[in-house]
Scaffold this motif. Structure first.
Motif, PDB file in Angstrom:
ATOM      1  N   ARG A  79       1.973  -8.568   3.825  1.00  9.77           N
ATOM      2  CA  ARG A  79       3.252  -7.713   3.521  1.00  9.77           C
ATOM      3  C   ARG A  79       3.370  -7.514   2.019  1.00  9.77           C
ATOM      4  N   VAL A 103       5.281   2.395  -1.806  1.00 11.29           N
ATOM      5  CA  VAL A 103       5.227   1.410  -0.841  1.00 11.29           C
ATOM      6  C   VAL A 103       6.547   0.801  -0.835  1.00 11.29           C
ATOM      7  N   ARG A 104       7.110   0.254   0.036  1.00  7.80           N
ATOM      8  CA  ARG A 104       8.403  -0.467  -0.008  1.00  7.80           C
ATOM      9  C   ARG A 104       7.899  -1.989   0.342  1.00  7.80           C
ATOM     10  N   ASP A 118       6.346  -3.511   3.696  1.00  7.73           N
ATOM     11  CA  ASP A 118       5.323  -2.843   4.419  1.00  7.73           C
ATOM     12  C   ASP A 118       3.991  -3.613   4.444  1.00  7.73           C
ATOM     13  N   GLU A 119       3.197  -3.312   5.588  1.00 11.51           N
ATOM     14  CA  GLU A 119       2.275  -3.966   5.677  1.00 11.51           C
ATOM     15  C   GLU A 119       1.082  -3.081   4.846  1.00 11.51           C
ATOM     16  N   THR A 142      -1.606   1.490   3.721  1.00 12.86           N
ATOM     17  CA  THR A 142      -1.028   1.117   4.773  1.00 12.86           C
ATOM     18  C   THR A 142      -1.908   1.307   5.939  1.00 12.86           C
TER      19      THR A 142
END
Length: 184
Positions: free
Chosen positions: A9, A128-129, A132-133, A145
């Protein structure tokens, strides 16, 4: 690094994250060479971030659920303290993906073997947050991702990945026969 792929993550940060944000100077009295000091640094990783950021370390486990930090420019600026890199590694971070690094932070990543610094010209911290994976395919020189929403090239890491995998510069040099093994 599990086949030269780092997965986990993401924890997303902006530009100019300094070592005081990673580990405040008041905590430098912790000795990373002792198991308690090492774990204590991990529990305090990112303690200097301003209010408004999600918690980085899970208080129950004392480690972070985030294996990869995604940041902008000049990550690890500020003082030359190795404690910053060690705190992130002790918390469970395996890599930082940033547009650029402070030179001393990058060198501390390599010398300690705590985590892999990965350069990426794209502003992933805008794509990306947190949570997020994400994966870093070291040998394929890309990060993204699993669903393909984000896919960007990374700078070659060369021998750095092997040094981090070995556990740091001295461990790598010993394993490569470039310096004698420790007695004993």
């Amino acid at each position: 690094m599990n086949g030269r792929i780092i997965r986990g993550r993401a924890y997303v940060l902006g530009d100019h994250i300094d070592t005081d944000q990673i580990i405040s100077a008041e905590h430098l009295k912790l000795d990373p060479s002792s198991p308690d000091g090492y774990a204590g640094l991990g529990r305090l990783a990112m303690c200097g971030l301003p209010d408004g950021f999600p918690p980085f370390v899970d208080p129950a486990s004392g480690t972070s659920p985030y294996a990869i930090i995604v940041a902008g420019d000049n990550f690890g600026c500020g003082s030359s303290r190795e404690h910053a890199v060690i705190a992130l590694g002790a918390a469970g971070v395996r890599a930082v993906v940033a547009r650029s690094y402070a030179r001393i932070f990058l060198r501390n990543c390599v010398s300690t073997g705590e985590l892999l610094p990965v350069g990426c010209a794209a502003r992933l911290n805008e794509a990306v947050r947190t949570g997020d994976e994400i994966a870093v395919w070291v040998d394929e020189r890309r990060v993204g991702t699993p669903d393909g929403r984000v896919d960007a090239p990374i700078e070659p890491v060369g021998e750095l990945a092997g040094i981090v995998e070995a556990g740091g510069l001295f461990a790598y040099a010993r394993a490569a026969g470039r310096m004698p093994a420790r007695a004993g």
